[in-house]
Design a protein around this motif. Structure first.
Motif, PDB file in Angstrom:
ATOM      1  N   ASP A 155       0.726  -1.486  -0.107  1.00  0.00           N
ATOM      2  CA  ASP A 155      -0.021  -0.067  -0.121  1.00  0.00           C
ATOM      3  C   ASP A 155       0.896   1.289   0.115  1.00  0.00           C
ATOM      4  O   ASP A 155       0.623   2.096  -0.597  1.00  0.00           O
ATOM      5  N   GLU A 156       2.040   1.377   0.778  1.00  0.00           N
ATOM      6  CA  GLU A 156       2.718   2.580   1.103  1.00  0.00           C
ATOM      7  C   GLU A 156       3.518   2.579  -0.549  1.00  0.00           C
ATOM      8  O   GLU A 156       3.819   3.677  -0.883  1.00  0.00           O
ATOM      9  N   ALA A 157       3.853   1.581  -1.023  1.00  0.00           N
ATOM     10  CA  ALA A 157       4.645   1.557  -2.380  1.00  0.00           C
ATOM     11  C   ALA A 157       3.493   2.301  -3.291  1.00  0.00           C
ATOM     12  O   ALA A 157       4.191   3.098  -4.186  1.00  0.00           O
ATOM     13  N   MET A 158       2.579   1.814  -3.488  1.00  0.00           N
ATOM     14  CA  MET A 158       1.583   2.269  -4.341  1.00  0.00           C
ATOM     15  C   MET A 158       0.992   3.704  -4.065  1.00  0.00           C
ATOM     16  O   MET A 158       0.995   4.547  -4.937  1.00  0.00           O
ATOM     17  N   ASP A 159       1.236   4.367  -2.748  1.00  0.00           N
ATOM     18  CA  ASP A 159       1.055   5.640  -2.363  1.00  0.00           C
ATOM     19  C   ASP A 159       2.272   6.339  -3.109  1.00  0.00           C
ATOM     20  O   ASP A 159       2.117   7.438  -3.651  1.00  0.00           O
ATOM     21  N   CYS A 160       3.461   5.919  -3.158  1.00  0.00           N
ATOM     22  CA  CYS A 160       4.498   6.654  -3.563  1.00  0.00           C
ATOM     23  C   CYS A 160       4.400   6.584  -4.994  1.00  0.00           C
ATOM     24  O   CYS A 160       4.958   7.757  -5.871  1.00  0.00           O
ATOM     25  N   ALA A 161       3.905   5.585  -5.644  1.00  0.00           N
ATOM     26  CA  ALA A 161       3.934   5.471  -6.921  1.00  0.00           C
ATOM     27  C   ALA A 161       2.924   6.495  -7.484  1.00  0.00           C
ATOM     28  O   ALA A 161       2.882   6.515  -8.815  1.00  0.00           O
ATOM     29  N   THR A 162       2.161   6.992  -6.773  1.00  0.00           N
ATOM     30  CA  THR A 162       1.069   7.955  -7.400  1.00  0.00           C
ATOM     31  C   THR A 162       1.562   9.439  -7.858  1.00  0.00           C
ATOM     32  O   THR A 162       1.048  10.074  -8.338  1.00  0.00           O
ATOM     33  N   CYS A 163       2.955   9.694  -7.515  1.00  0.00           N
ATOM     34  CA  CYS A 163       3.641  10.853  -7.813  1.00  0.00           C
ATOM     35  C   CYS A 163       3.642  10.708  -9.293  1.00  0.00           C
ATOM     36  O   CYS A 163       3.977   9.871  -9.946  1.00  0.00           O
ATOM     37  N   ILE A 164       3.138  11.781 -10.116  1.00  0.00           N
ATOM     38  CA  ILE A 164       3.051  11.893 -11.580  1.00  0.00           C
ATOM     39  C   ILE A 164       4.267  12.785 -11.994  1.00  0.00           C
ATOM     40  O   ILE A 164       4.182  13.171 -13.225  1.00  0.00           O
ATOM     41  N   GLY A 165       5.116  13.080 -11.250  1.00  0.00           N
ATOM     42  CA  GLY A 165       6.227  13.970 -11.952  1.00  0.00           C
ATOM     43  C   GLY A 165       5.909  15.458 -12.398  1.00  0.00           C
ATOM     44  O   GLY A 165       6.593  15.595 -13.408  1.00  0.00           O
ATOM     45  N   CYS A 166       4.963  16.027 -11.772  1.00  0.00           N
ATOM     46  CA  CYS A 166       4.633  17.291 -12.334  1.00  0.00           C
ATOM     47  C   CYS A 166       5.363  18.330 -12.047  1.00  0.00           C
ATOM     48  O   CYS A 166       5.721  19.396 -12.882  1.00  0.00           O
ATOM     49  N   GLY A 167       6.250  18.248 -11.098  1.00  0.00           N
ATOM     50  CA  GLY A 167       7.239  19.349 -10.651  1.00  0.00           C
ATOM     51  C   GLY A 167       6.808  20.471  -9.856  1.00  0.00           C
ATOM     52  O   GLY A 167       7.429  21.215  -9.372  1.00  0.00           O
ATOM     53  N   ALA A 168       5.458  20.017  -9.166  1.00  0.00           N
ATOM     54  CA  ALA A 168       4.737  21.070  -8.303  1.00  0.00           C
ATOM     55  C   ALA A 168       5.783  21.204  -7.086  1.00  0.00           C
ATOM     56  O   ALA A 168       5.850  22.408  -6.465  1.00  0.00           O
ATOM     57  N   CYS A 169       6.518  20.239  -6.570  1.00  0.00           N
ATOM     58  CA  CYS A 169       7.510  20.281  -5.374  1.00  0.00           C
ATOM     59  C   CYS A 169       8.293  21.170  -5.477  1.00  0.00           C
ATOM     60  O   CYS A 169       8.977  21.903  -4.817  1.00  0.00           O
TER      61      CYS A 169
END
Length: 251
Positions: A155-169
């Motif tokens: 579940d935690e790995a899946m949460d991390c994988a939701t990053c879409i690489g948009c660059g907002a960070c």
């Protein structure tokens, strides 16, 4: 039913990474509240084209909050005032009649402006290429249950994988740091047994590439976490630091 609103729109115009930019101001009239932000920009461009002017350039693709292309800095917030949402998921009902809305590109040396509010985020691709993969043996596929993974880790790995690489960070960080993006990509593999054989190499390679590309350092202001449209946690940054330090100690 959402009412129509009138507002002042200020958009950043810039012909390229070396060109000097400026704001153009437009008065937008009778825009329905159920119009998405990108649809509103489409309306602006239709008006510009009809009047013989050059349209405003911005990035977009899926318009479903999946691809991360809609990278606009709106009134001081990456993706705008909505939390846990991308620009394409932002609707004009969020704004009030008479508002001034300012639209800018991501501000980062690692994301040079291509034109107007479209930036080159190829730096993220280079970071992924540096270590965001696992080596697998080709041939007969394994049974789905051959490698047992605890549900909490999956579940935690899946949460991390939701990053879409948009660059907002990166856009939110005063240092232009990409640590939340890099740590999310490292974490999604570090949490799974398939990612363990190359864990040390991955952490070192991705951090080194991030530094080489000109991203800043993390000072834990948590702005990245607050503005992330997918609600990635800075706990990932702590995990990346542990992975990186362990790899360097092993060297």
């Amino acid at each position: 039913m959402d009412k129509n609103i009138n507002f002042t729109l200020k958009v950043w115009r810039q012909n390229g990474p070396k060109a000097k930019g400026h704001f153009d101001t437009f008065e937008m009239k009778d825009i329905p509240g159920d119009t998405s932000f990108l649809e509103m920009l489409d309306i602006l461009n239709e008006q510009l084209i009809e009047s013989g002017n050059e349209p405003f350039v911005f990035d977009h693709d899926c318009r479903e909050g999946i691809c991360g292309m809609c990278s606009l800095y709106i009134n001081g917030h990456p993706h705008g005032p909505a939390t846990g949402a991308t620009t394409c998921q932002l609707y004009m009902r969020r704004f009030n009649d008479g508002d001034v809305i300012t639209v800018e590109p991501w501000r980062s040396a690692a994301f040079p402006v291509i034109k107007d509010c479209m930036v080159d985020r190829g730096a993220f691709d280079k970071i992924i290429q540096a270590g965001g993969y696992t080596t697998v043996r080709t041939g007969q596929p394994q049974d789905a249950n051959a490698i047992l993974i605890p549900k909490e880790a999956a579940d935690e790995a899946m949460d991390c994988a939701t990053c879409i690489g948009c660059g907002a960070c990166v856009a939110a960080c005063k240092n232009g740091s990409a640590m939340l993006f890099v740590s999310s990509k490292v974490s999604q593999l570090a949490l799974l047994p398939q990612g363990l054989p190359e864990a040390a190499k991955r952490a070192k390679a991705m951090v080194m590439t991030m530094d080489e590309l000109g991203f800043g350092n993390c000072t834990n202001t948590r702005a990245c976490e607050a503005e992330c449209p997918k609600n990635e946690s800075i706990a990932n940054i702590a995990r990346l630091n542990r992975e990186f330090i362990s790899a360097k100690l092993a060297d």
